[in-house]
Design an enzyme around this catalytic site. Structure first.
Site, PDB file in Angstrom:
ATOM      1  N   GLY A  12       0.774  -1.242   0.000  1.00 41.88           N
ATOM      2  CA  GLY A  12       0.000   0.000   0.000  1.00 41.88           C
ATOM      3  C   GLY A  12       0.803   1.289   0.000  1.00 41.88           C
ATOM      4  O   GLY A  12       0.319   2.327   0.454  1.00 41.88           O
ATOM      5  N   ARG A  65     -15.058 -15.252  -9.821  1.00 42.43           N
ATOM      6  CA  ARG A  65     -14.738 -13.835  -9.913  1.00 42.43           C
ATOM      7  C   ARG A  65     -16.000 -12.968  -9.907  1.00 42.43           C
ATOM      8  O   ARG A  65     -16.005 -11.871  -9.348  1.00 42.43           O
ATOM      9  CB  ARG A  65     -13.915 -13.565 -11.179  1.00 42.43           C
ATOM     10  CG  ARG A  65     -13.529 -12.114 -11.320  1.00 42.43           C
ATOM     11  CD  ARG A  65     -12.474 -11.912 -12.363  1.00 42.43           C
ATOM     12  NE  ARG A  65     -12.985 -12.109 -13.708  1.00 42.43           N
ATOM     13  CZ  ARG A  65     -12.268 -11.928 -14.821  1.00 42.43           C
ATOM     14  NH1 ARG A  65     -11.007 -11.549 -14.729  1.00 42.43           N
ATOM     15  NH2 ARG A  65     -12.788 -12.119 -16.006  1.00 42.43           N
ATOM     16  N   MET A  88      -3.614  -6.900  -7.337  1.00 39.20           N
ATOM     17  CA  MET A  88      -3.039  -7.960  -8.170  1.00 39.20           C
ATOM     18  C   MET A  88      -4.094  -8.905  -8.748  1.00 39.20           C
ATOM     19  O   MET A  88      -3.866 -10.111  -8.867  1.00 39.20           O
ATOM     20  CB  MET A  88      -1.999  -8.751  -7.353  1.00 39.20           C
ATOM     21  CG  MET A  88      -0.854  -7.906  -6.835  1.00 39.20           C
ATOM     22  SD  MET A  88       0.004  -6.971  -8.125  1.00 39.20           S
ATOM     23  CE  MET A  88       0.934  -8.288  -8.885  1.00 39.20           C
ATOM     24  N   ILE A  90      -7.019  -9.382 -12.015  1.00 36.13           N
ATOM     25  CA  ILE A  90      -7.534  -8.881 -13.281  1.00 36.13           C
ATOM     26  C   ILE A  90      -9.044  -8.732 -13.124  1.00 36.13           C
ATOM     27  O   ILE A  90      -9.734  -9.675 -12.714  1.00 36.13           O
ATOM     28  CB  ILE A  90      -7.235  -9.878 -14.431  1.00 36.13           C
ATOM     29  CG1 ILE A  90      -5.744 -10.181 -14.527  1.00 36.13           C
ATOM     30  CG2 ILE A  90      -7.802  -9.356 -15.758  1.00 36.13           C
ATOM     31  CD1 ILE A  90      -4.889  -9.083 -15.091  1.00 36.13           C
ATOM     32  N   LEU A  91      -9.547  -7.551 -13.455  1.00 39.18           N
ATOM     33  CA  LEU A  91     -11.001  -7.316 -13.346  1.00 39.18           C
ATOM     34  C   LEU A  91     -11.689  -7.752 -14.644  1.00 39.18           C
ATOM     35  O   LEU A  91     -11.107  -7.658 -15.733  1.00 39.18           O
ATOM     36  CB  LEU A  91     -11.256  -5.839 -13.053  1.00 39.18           C
ATOM     37  CG  LEU A  91     -10.737  -5.395 -11.670  1.00 39.18           C
ATOM     38  CD1 LEU A  91     -10.658  -3.873 -11.581  1.00 39.18           C
ATOM     39  CD2 LEU A  91     -11.593  -5.960 -10.543  1.00 39.18           C
ATOM     40  N   ASN A 105      -4.964   2.642 -13.235  1.00 35.97           N
ATOM     41  CA  ASN A 105      -3.985   1.694 -12.699  1.00 35.97           C
ATOM     42  C   ASN A 105      -2.594   2.306 -12.794  1.00 35.97           C
ATOM     43  O   ASN A 105      -2.358   3.195 -13.631  1.00 35.97           O
ATOM     44  CB  ASN A 105      -4.034   0.393 -13.509  1.00 35.97           C
ATOM     45  CG  ASN A 105      -3.112  -0.677 -12.949  1.00 35.97           C
ATOM     46  OD1 ASN A 105      -3.008  -0.846 -11.724  1.00 35.97           O
ATOM     47  ND2 ASN A 105      -2.432  -1.398 -13.827  1.00 35.97           N
ATOM     48  N   HIS A 107       1.411   0.980 -13.301  1.00 35.80           N
ATOM     49  CA  HIS A 107       2.205  -0.199 -13.642  1.00 35.80           C
ATOM     50  C   HIS A 107       3.687   0.182 -13.605  1.00 35.80           C
ATOM     51  O   HIS A 107       4.059   1.243 -14.122  1.00 35.80           O
ATOM     52  CB  HIS A 107       1.814  -0.700 -15.042  1.00 35.80           C
ATOM     53  CG  HIS A 107       2.589  -1.912 -15.437  1.00 35.80           C
ATOM     54  ND1 HIS A 107       2.286  -3.165 -14.945  1.00 35.80           N
ATOM     55  CD2 HIS A 107       3.676  -2.065 -16.232  1.00 35.80           C
ATOM     56  CE1 HIS A 107       3.158  -4.034 -15.432  1.00 35.80           C
ATOM     57  NE2 HIS A 107       4.005  -3.404 -16.214  1.00 35.80           N
ATOM     58  N   ASP A 143      -2.891  -4.109 -18.738  1.00 36.04           N
ATOM     59  CA  ASP A 143      -1.933  -2.995 -18.799  1.00 36.04           C
ATOM     60  C   ASP A 143      -1.921  -2.332 -20.185  1.00 36.04           C
ATOM     61  O   ASP A 143      -0.873  -1.888 -20.666  1.00 36.04           O
ATOM     62  CB  ASP A 143      -0.517  -3.491 -18.444  1.00 36.04           C
ATOM     63  CG  ASP A 143      -0.456  -4.102 -17.044  1.00 36.04           C
ATOM     64  OD1 ASP A 143      -1.147  -3.596 -16.153  1.00 36.04           O
ATOM     65  OD2 ASP A 143       0.289  -5.077 -16.859  1.00 36.04           O
ATOM     66  N   GLU A 172       6.535   6.523  -8.842  1.00 30.44           N
ATOM     67  CA  GLU A 172       5.107   6.178  -8.756  1.00 30.44           C
ATOM     68  C   GLU A 172       4.412   7.101  -7.769  1.00 30.44           C
ATOM     69  O   GLU A 172       3.285   7.561  -7.999  1.00 30.44           O
ATOM     70  CB  GLU A 172       4.934   4.723  -8.294  1.00 30.44           C
ATOM     71  CG  GLU A 172       5.442   3.698  -9.281  1.00 30.44           C
ATOM     72  CD  GLU A 172       5.103   2.269  -8.858  1.00 30.44           C
ATOM     73  OE1 GLU A 172       4.096   2.058  -8.188  1.00 30.44           O
ATOM     74  OE2 GLU A 172       5.881   1.357  -9.211  1.00 30.44           O
TER      75      GLU A 172
HETATM   76  C1  GRF Z   1       3.695  -0.934  -7.430  1.00 35.70           C
HETATM   77  O1  GRF Z   1       4.978  -1.127  -7.937  1.00 35.70           O
HETATM   78  C2  GRF Z   1       2.694  -0.787  -8.562  1.00 35.70           C
HETATM   79  O2  GRF Z   1       3.242  -0.214  -9.699  1.00 35.70           O
HETATM   80  C3  GRF Z   1       2.329  -2.213  -8.848  1.00 35.70           C
HETATM   81  O3  GRF Z   1       2.312  -2.850  -7.590  1.00 35.70           O
HETATM   82  C4  GRF Z   1       3.176  -2.158  -6.692  1.00 35.70           C
HETATM   83  C5  GRF Z   1       2.364  -1.803  -5.499  1.00 35.70           C
HETATM   84  O4  GRF Z   1       3.121  -1.354  -4.428  1.00 35.70           O
HETATM   85  N1  GRF Z   1       1.085  -2.256  -9.579  1.00 35.70           N
HETATM   86  P1  GRF Z   1       2.386  -0.844  -3.116  1.00 35.70           P
HETATM   87  O5  GRF Z   1       1.523  -2.008  -2.600  1.00 35.70           O
HETATM   88  O6  GRF Z   1       1.539   0.336  -3.495  1.00 35.70           O
HETATM   89  O7  GRF Z   1       3.466  -0.485  -2.155  1.00 35.70           O
END
Ligand code: GRF
Length: 200
Positions: A12, A65, A88, A90-91, A105, A107, A143, A172
């Site tokens: 998170g 799902r 993690m 896929i929707l 999202n 990535h 993605d 990020e």
């Molecule tokens: C990040 O690297 C994001 O790009 C990927 O998963 C990771 C999540 O990290 N989708 P966190 O749980 O927000 O620390």
């Protein structure tokens, strides 16, 4: 006030960057709910510490799902933007359609290079010199949706998955709140595959 739902699976830290941007006044939005698909993950603690409603909808307790997503949808009533932050799963296409243009999202690579669940490993194996991160709207592929913002990060000769991911994560935490802010300000216009960023 724009209402966000943030979906996470683990640590998170991207969620935390959004919480921090809201708390500092940089991002004018509120997180209505944080949802995780796993119990006892740090994202739940981060939400709890910030006084944000948080729910675990444990995927393992659902036979399929569709039922899992129905439970998620019950908690998204009134939400303007759904933010996937290290979620993690896929929707389904149905879910994605419901939130078309309102589902983002992040990535950890420069898409369309290195999609999928092992971006850092794939980057290091391939030998590219530059990687980074991408915030995009979610479409029905993996993605593959229209790109909102990207940041580039150098790949160093002695990088490991851990060192590379740590440097990318710093970026990020800059671009995700920024992309959400652009959405909140109504400055993102999707034109086909392109996302135009409208002037301030
Ligand atoms: C990040 O690297 C994001 O790009 C990927 O998963 C990771 C999540 O990290 N989708 P966190 O749980 O927000 O620390």
């Amino acid at each position: 006030m724009t209402k966000l739902a943030v979906l996470c699976s683990g640590r998170g830290s991207d969620l935390q960057s959004i919480i921090d941007a809201i708390n500092s006044g940089e991002l004018q939005a509120e997180i209505s709910v944080v949802i995780t698909d796993k119990p006892n993950v740090q994202a739940l603690t981060r939400a709890e510490n910030a006084g944000i409603k948080n729910i675990c909808i444990n995927r393992k307790l659902f036979d399929n799902r569709a039922d899992f997503e129905t439970e998620i949808l019950k908690n998204l009533v009134g939400v303007d933007l759904v933010v996937l932050a290290g979620f993690m799963r896929i929707l389904s296409p149905d879910f994605v359609k419901k939130f078309s243009g309102r589902l983002m999202n992040i990535h950890p690579s420069l898409l369309p290079a290195f999609p999928g669940a092992h971006a850092h490993r794939d980057v290091l194996n391939y030998g590219v010199k530059i990687s980074g991160c991408t915030v995009h709207f979610v479409d029905e592929g993996t993605d593959s949706g229209p790109i909102i913002l990207q940041a580039a990060v150098k790949v160093l000769d002695d990088d490991t998955e851990e060192t590379l991911s740590a440097r990318i994560l710093e970026q990020e935490h800059v671009i995700y709140p920024r992309a959400i802010k652009l959405f909140v300000e109504g400055r993102l216009k999707i034109v086909g595959r392109h996302v135009k960023i409208l002037e301030d």
